[in-house]
Enzyme design. Structure first.
Site: not given
Length: 467
Positions: A274, A297
């Site tokens: 993430d 991310h």
């Protein structure tokens, strides 16, 4: 902002606080292997979010309490460190003893693997407390082995502390794989099956309502959820961490901060499933330098304004960063219907390598695509600069994406020396802009003709009295 004002008061008067009794939060524990009865603990209480302090208990017989060294070795309090015995009570006892001594160190020795259940290490403590992890500490292995009476939202919590340091040459191992396979959102579940409803997965390390903190030099890996989180803290320094989880591990943000100000994040390497670093509402004066991210991310501000809430983020600087093999590079994301503002944001000297969505502002963020209602209010985004952003992008998406609110445009976006080329394939020369205003200080690759010059003709009144 009320919680930050309360935190400031706490940091000023910590040494004068006198709080009620604090439970040691004993509970039944997971036993990975056969365990002697001396290390079994029966019964107990559920972890609570805001524990209060009790007087420190005396150390166990044989504990090192020399005022010369002030080192409290967890083994002296009964910890075994064999990778199967539950050592939670020994750690709690060492903490309580060290908490009452100035410049004390809780030592996790390098020759052990220590199993702990969900625990809150709370203060106030005497100044200069160090939690030194030279060995390995880890939680029970997966949700099936997690004690029923323990919180499933957090594992190690450091609460109401001032001037504490968490450091060491060891590893904090999260044992997260079985959590990642839970069949609930945002986890994918076995064979890709996912049921509706959120997962209960623990944050590995959480600092809460604390100030003047240092976290450095540790390896943190395979967290069930966020690796390390700072909530309602002030004056935080994070340096030299190695954070790693697989790219497929869901919701495993590396470093997350919210309602926290005066933060420095230097010289860290983060790869996960993430956000590399995520900055939530209520954050200000955040300085990020020399960070390497990927996979993951990217570096994100947000998501902000969820459930029509107010969110304020200001004075965030990212400099000398590398983002590799990531879904995003540098991102600002807000929900429709929110309020507040994001301002004073700079991204300078960031190198991208095979990154999808290198530069993105998304004011239509929605974690459940197709279920988010269109709303007119928004978190106001203004004063965002991108300088010396170079590297390569994944051609599946345009490298630059500015999707701003219909009613509240993004303003004062500046671009300087932005050069992004395809990692493979042909140049994508159609960046996306919607209601975005700013200035091109130099020519960019690809060109960004959709960024509108100057200011919009009118801006609706921004209701953000606390920003």
């Amino acid at each position: 902002m009320g919680i930050l004002r309360a935190l400031f008061s706490l940091c000023v008067v910590t040494s004068f606080l006198s709080l009620g009794p604090r439970s040691s939060l004993g509970r039944s524990h997971f036993h990975k292997g056969k365990q002697s009865s001396a290390h079994r603990v029966n019964g107990g209480h559920r972890v609570v979010e805001s524990p209060v302090r009790s007087p420190a208990e005396p150390p166990a017989t044989g504990a090192s309490t020399s005022l010369d060294s002030c080192v409290f070795d967890v083994r002296s309090f009964g910890a075994v460190g064999d990778g199967s015995t539950d050592d939670t009570e020994a750690f709690r006892s060492a903490w309580r003893a060290a908490c009452s001594v100035e410049s004390a160190t809780v030592l996790v020795p390098s020759d052990g693997v220590f199993i702990l259940t969900s625990t809150i290490f709370s203060g106030p403590c005497e100044p200069g407390l160090v939690f030194q992890v030279d060995g390995v500490i880890m939680p029970p292995d997966g949700p099936d082995n997690w004690p029923e009476s323990d919180s499933k939202h957090q594992w190690l919590v450091f609460y109401q502390l001032e001037g504490m340091t968490l450091r060491g040459e060891g590893t904090i191992e999260g044992n997260g794989e079985d959590w990642w396979n839970l069949p609930c959102k945002p986890h994918r579940g076995p064979h890709g099956s996912t049921l509706p409803g959120p997962c209960d997965s623990p944050v590995l390390i959480r600092f809460f309502v604390s100030c003047n903190l240092t976290v450095k030099d540790l390896r943190i890996e395979n967290s069930p959820q966020f690796h390390i989180k700072f909530d309602a803290c002030e004056d935080v320094h994070i340096e030299g961490l190695s954070i790693s989880s697989p790219a497929f591990s869901p919701n495993t943000d590396g470093i997350h901060i919210e309602n926290t100000r005066s933060v420095t994040i230097y010289n860290n390497m983060i790869g996960n499933g993430d956000d590399c670093i995520s900055i939530g509402p209520g954050c200000s004066d955040v300085d990020i330098q020399n960070v390497t991210c990927g996979p993951g991310h990217g570096i994100s501000i947000g998501s902000l304004g969820m459930h029509n809430s107010q969110a304020c983020v200001s004075n965030v600087s990212v400099k000398n960063a590398v983002v590799r093999n990531s879904d995003n590079g540098v991102r600002i994301k807000t929900w429709q219907g929110g309020m507040g503002s994001v301002s004073g944001i700079s991204f300078d000297n960031v190198y991208m390598e095979n990154v999808r969505n290198c530069i993105i502002i998304d004011q239509y963020y929605c974690s459940n695509k197709g279920y988010c209602q269109n709303q007119s209010s928004a978190v106001y985004v203004s004063g965002v600069s991108y300088a010396n952003i170079k590297g390569t992008y994944d051609v599946r998406s345009p490298p630059i994406h500015f999707a701003c609110s219909d009613t509240l445009p993004c303003t004062n976006i500046t671009m300087f020396e932005v050069e992004l080329l395809p990692h493979e394939g042909e140049l994508v020369d159609d960046p996306f802009c919607w209601n975005a205003y700013g200035a091109m200080q130099t020519a960019t690759i690809p060109p960004i003709p959709c960024l509108q010059d100057g200011q919009p003709e009118s801006l609706q009144e921004i209701a953000s009295p606390d920003c």
